[in-house]
Design a protein around this motif. Structure first.
Motif, PDB file in Angstrom:
ATOM      1  N   LEU A 199       0.824  -1.206   0.000  1.00 16.55           N
ATOM      2  CA  LEU A 199       0.000   0.000   0.000  1.00 16.55           C
ATOM      3  C   LEU A 199       0.858   1.256   0.000  1.00 16.55           C
ATOM      4  O   LEU A 199       0.613   2.202  -0.768  1.00 16.55           O
ATOM      5  CB  LEU A 199      -0.919  -0.003   1.224  1.00 16.55           C
ATOM      6  CG  LEU A 199      -1.740   1.265   1.475  1.00 16.55           C
ATOM      7  CD1 LEU A 199      -2.671   1.545   0.312  1.00 16.55           C
ATOM      8  CD2 LEU A 199      -2.518   1.125   2.781  1.00 16.55           C
ATOM      9  N   GLY A 200       1.903   1.247   0.843  1.00 15.28           N
ATOM     10  CA  GLY A 200       2.779   2.417   0.925  1.00 15.28           C
ATOM     11  C   GLY A 200       3.478   2.708  -0.390  1.00 15.28           C
ATOM     12  O   GLY A 200       3.586   3.870  -0.800  1.00 15.28           O
ATOM     13  N   VAL A 203       0.893   4.273  -2.768  1.00 11.81           N
ATOM     14  CA  VAL A 203       0.652   5.679  -2.422  1.00 11.81           C
ATOM     15  C   VAL A 203       1.822   6.543  -2.878  1.00 11.81           C
ATOM     16  O   VAL A 203       1.650   7.630  -3.448  1.00 11.81           O
ATOM     17  CB  VAL A 203       0.415   5.832  -0.911  1.00 11.81           C
ATOM     18  CG1 VAL A 203       0.360   7.310  -0.518  1.00 11.81           C
ATOM     19  CG2 VAL A 203      -0.872   5.132  -0.492  1.00 11.81           C
ATOM     20  N   VAL A 206       1.766   7.168  -6.600  1.00 11.67           N
ATOM     21  CA  VAL A 206       0.742   8.146  -6.972  1.00 11.67           C
ATOM     22  C   VAL A 206       1.228   9.561  -6.665  1.00 11.67           C
ATOM     23  O   VAL A 206       1.079  10.484  -7.478  1.00 11.67           O
ATOM     24  CB  VAL A 206      -0.585   7.861  -6.229  1.00 11.67           C
ATOM     25  CG1 VAL A 206      -1.579   9.004  -6.452  1.00 11.67           C
ATOM     26  CG2 VAL A 206      -1.184   6.547  -6.707  1.00 11.67           C
ATOM     27  N   VAL A 207       1.843   9.718  -5.476  1.00  7.66           N
ATOM     28  CA  VAL A 207       2.361  11.035  -5.092  1.00  7.66           C
ATOM     29  C   VAL A 207       3.484  11.465  -6.020  1.00  7.66           C
ATOM     30  O   VAL A 207       3.580  12.625  -6.436  1.00  7.66           O
ATOM     31  CB  VAL A 207       2.849  11.003  -3.622  1.00  7.66           C
ATOM     32  CG1 VAL A 207       3.581  12.309  -3.264  1.00  7.66           C
ATOM     33  CG2 VAL A 207       1.671  10.785  -2.676  1.00  7.66           C
ATOM     34  N   ILE A 212      -3.651  10.168 -11.016  1.00 10.46           N
ATOM     35  CA  ILE A 212      -4.340   8.914 -10.759  1.00 10.46           C
ATOM     36  C   ILE A 212      -4.599   8.209 -12.085  1.00 10.46           C
ATOM     37  O   ILE A 212      -5.239   8.764 -12.978  1.00 10.46           O
ATOM     38  CB  ILE A 212      -5.667   9.156 -10.013  1.00 10.46           C
ATOM     39  CG1 ILE A 212      -5.385   9.740  -8.621  1.00 10.46           C
ATOM     40  CG2 ILE A 212      -6.474   7.879  -9.900  1.00 10.46           C
ATOM     41  CD1 ILE A 212      -6.632  10.086  -7.850  1.00 10.46           C
ATOM     42  N   LEU A 280      -7.893  -0.138   0.140  1.00  9.92           N
ATOM     43  CA  LEU A 280      -6.687   0.679  -0.008  1.00  9.92           C
ATOM     44  C   LEU A 280      -5.710   0.055  -0.997  1.00  9.92           C
ATOM     45  O   LEU A 280      -5.181   0.733  -1.879  1.00  9.92           O
ATOM     46  CB  LEU A 280      -6.024   0.874   1.360  1.00  9.92           C
ATOM     47  CG  LEU A 280      -6.784   1.761   2.360  1.00  9.92           C
ATOM     48  CD1 LEU A 280      -6.094   1.742   3.719  1.00  9.92           C
ATOM     49  CD2 LEU A 280      -6.892   3.189   1.843  1.00  9.92           C
ATOM     50  N   CYS A 281      -5.465  -1.273  -0.838  1.00  9.57           N
ATOM     51  CA  CYS A 281      -4.527  -1.946  -1.748  1.00  9.57           C
ATOM     52  C   CYS A 281      -5.049  -1.934  -3.182  1.00  9.57           C
ATOM     53  O   CYS A 281      -4.307  -1.620  -4.127  1.00  9.57           O
ATOM     54  CB  CYS A 281      -4.301  -3.392  -1.294  1.00  9.57           C
ATOM     55  SG  CYS A 281      -3.237  -3.559   0.155  1.00  9.57           S
ATOM     56  N   PHE A 284      -5.344   2.069  -4.485  1.00  8.76           N
ATOM     57  CA  PHE A 284      -4.072   2.772  -4.665  1.00  8.76           C
ATOM     58  C   PHE A 284      -3.170   2.054  -5.660  1.00  8.76           C
ATOM     59  O   PHE A 284      -2.424   2.692  -6.408  1.00  8.76           O
ATOM     60  CB  PHE A 284      -3.357   2.951  -3.318  1.00  8.76           C
ATOM     61  CG  PHE A 284      -3.759   4.195  -2.598  1.00  8.76           C
ATOM     62  CD1 PHE A 284      -3.301   5.437  -3.012  1.00  8.76           C
ATOM     63  CD2 PHE A 284      -4.613   4.142  -1.524  1.00  8.76           C
ATOM     64  CE1 PHE A 284      -3.682   6.602  -2.352  1.00  8.76           C
ATOM     65  CE2 PHE A 284      -5.003   5.297  -0.847  1.00  8.76           C
ATOM     66  CZ  PHE A 284      -4.538   6.529  -1.272  1.00  8.76           C
ATOM     67  N   ALA A 288      -1.903   3.748  -9.070  1.00  6.80           N
ATOM     68  CA  ALA A 288      -0.481   3.849  -9.390  1.00  6.80           C
ATOM     69  C   ALA A 288      -0.162   3.319 -10.788  1.00  6.80           C
ATOM     70  O   ALA A 288       0.658   3.893 -11.515  1.00  6.80           O
ATOM     71  CB  ALA A 288       0.344   3.088  -8.347  1.00  6.80           C
TER      72      ALA A 288
END
Length: 464
Positions: A199-200, A203, A206-207, A212, A280-281, A284, A288
């Motif tokens: 997940l991290g 994220v 994406v950042v 998106i 979330l998984c 995100f 990504a």
């Protein structure tokens, strides 16, 4: 099938429960750990791919829908643990016992075939998944040292499947569910570890890109339709644990409330946790990578760096699958050993327990039948896993085979019988519509999964 046998004692004591068995020690938290260990498998890492096949609207909606259906029907199953009163009624120790008490022997035989064939398949899928994670660690380090085009980075998964099998032969000698609570807790922690890392990384990507990926809906090509059906299987498998729910409930202490109430609480806690992680998984990961989402977020090399973090995640995935294999297979182990004892009560090989002293620990109870049969089972599932090409399609086929009968049909039918819901009443009609809709979904999953497996088999070469 033998009739249900229950031992009764006049009074409960500090050592024994109301059925004469040793006092159960499970709590809402150990039950939650068992569920999380069984449910949050490495298949969750395929949720970005599943979301990519369905699009931004259908993907998250289906994730929520399967969670709601599982929570709803598993509450029915929990109510069936005891026959009669929730506090004093006769206990049903397994899923098959519950079916026998409520529906009779014909349904028991159907349930038994579905449940135990599914458990064999689950053991095979965990062996495949663990080897994929171990190979990913080796390849990640190879890519880091030699570059992505280096020939030596093409690694066979067969030795790693054998390594996993050897470890499971040892762990399979653990006697029963009560004795693997520690393993479930460790496995659940490892599951959180690699999901959090995946997940991290999603994220962070994406950042980093500042946008998106993905589309609102899917295309209409026939290949896309098959993959959409496979995606339904991947999502369904992210919530499937009903086949071992009764066995988990049988570990719970009765006080301060009935086991059904405790189990429902554990189900809610576990499904809230798993649904949040799944959403979330899935979301995100899709954000990504968009339509190029890999079938496994950590082993499909959607991420390259930091390679050491990917190694940690994949090692955690292996440890989780080691525990999940045992949580799933204990039900099958117990069934075979119970039947063997019933059929051959005078056999010393089957019934004799030998205490093996262990320094500063309780003696290890050695049973030759348990040692031989469980070892053969692990060897057989390991060999079959070597012949199979794909984790995702195997899991999807299993889910198509088991989702509707074990998660929906039997719980609803038993609940209707237990609560005496009148036929053609409003509630009866709604429950039948739910069951029918889930049957259609299972058929769609089966069609898509077999199409995917046939495609994979054309290119797969075992032992290479």
């Amino acid at each position: 099938m033998a009739d249900h046998v229950s031992l009764s004692v006049p009074d409960e004591s500090t050592c024994f429960d109301d059925d004469g068995r040793p006092k159960r020690s499970g709590t809402v938290w150990t039950a939650s750990a068992h569920i999380i260990t069984a449910v949050i498998g490495s298949g969750v890492l395929s949720l970005p791919w599943a979301t990519a096949q369905l699009g931004w609207i259908a993907g998250p909606s289906v994730l929520l829908l399967f969670s709601a259906v599982t929570c709803y029907t598993c509450s029915f199953l929990s109510d069936c643990y005891r026959t009669g009163d929730q506090l004093t009624g006769r206990r049903n120790y397994t899923y098959m016992d519950v079916v026998r008490s409520n529906l009779g022997d014909v349904h028991v035989k159907i349930c038994g075939v579905i449940q135990y064939v599914n458990l064999v398949g689950v053991a095979i899928s965990y062996t495949i998944a663990s080897s994929i994670s171990m190979v990913a660690v080796k390849r990640s380090n190879c890519f880091h040292n030699n570059g992505h085009d280096h020939a030596s980075c093409n690694i066979s998964s067969t030795p790693y499947k054998i390594m996993f099998g050897v470890l499971e032969i040892v762990l399979s000698q653990i006697l029963n569910f009560d004795q693997i609570s520690w393993l479930s807790i460790v496995a659940a922690l490892m599951s959180f570890t690699y999901k959090t890392i995946g997940l991290g990384l999603g994220v962070a990507k994406v950042v980093q890109t500042g946008k998106i990926q993905g589309s609102i809906s899917t295309g209409n090509e026939i290949d896309k339709v098959w993959k959409s059906f496979q995606a339904l299987g991947a999502i369904a498998s992210a919530y499937s644990y009903s086949l071992i729910l009764i066995e988990i409930q049988d570990t719970l202490i009765k006080s301060p409330s009935a086991e059904a109430k405790t189990m429902k609480k554990a189900t809610r806690i576990s499904l809230v946790v798993t649904t949040v992680l799944n959403m979330l998984c899935g979301c995100f990961g899709y954000a990504a990578f968009g339509d190029q989402s890999p079938e496994n977020l950590l082993t499909g090399f959607g991420f390259d760096d930091p390679y050491w973090l990917l190694d940690i995640a994949n090692v955690a995935a292996v440890i989780h699958q080691v525990g999940a294999y045992q949580v799933s297979c204990q039900t099958l182990f117990a069934f075979v050993e119970k039947k063997a004892a019933e059929w051959y009560p005078d056999s010393n090989i089957i019934t004799t327990e030998i205490d093996i002293p262990i320094h500063r620990c309780k003696p290890f109870k050695l049973n030759f039948f348990r040692l031989i049969w469980r070892t053969i089972f692990v060897i057989a599932t390991t060999f079959i896993s070597v012949l199979m090409p794909s984790f995702n399609n195997i899991v999807d086929i299993l889910e198509a085979f088991a989702f509707w009968p074990l998660t929906v049909y039997f719980p609803i039918k038993m609940y209707v019988v237990k609560k005496n819901i009148p036929k053609w009443s409003g509630r009866w009609i709604c429950l039948q519509l739910l069951s029918g809709a889930c049957l259609v979904i299972s058929i769609a999953i089966a069609v898509g999964s077999f199409a995917g497996l046939v495609s994979d088999l054309k290119a797969y070469k075992p032992f290479k």
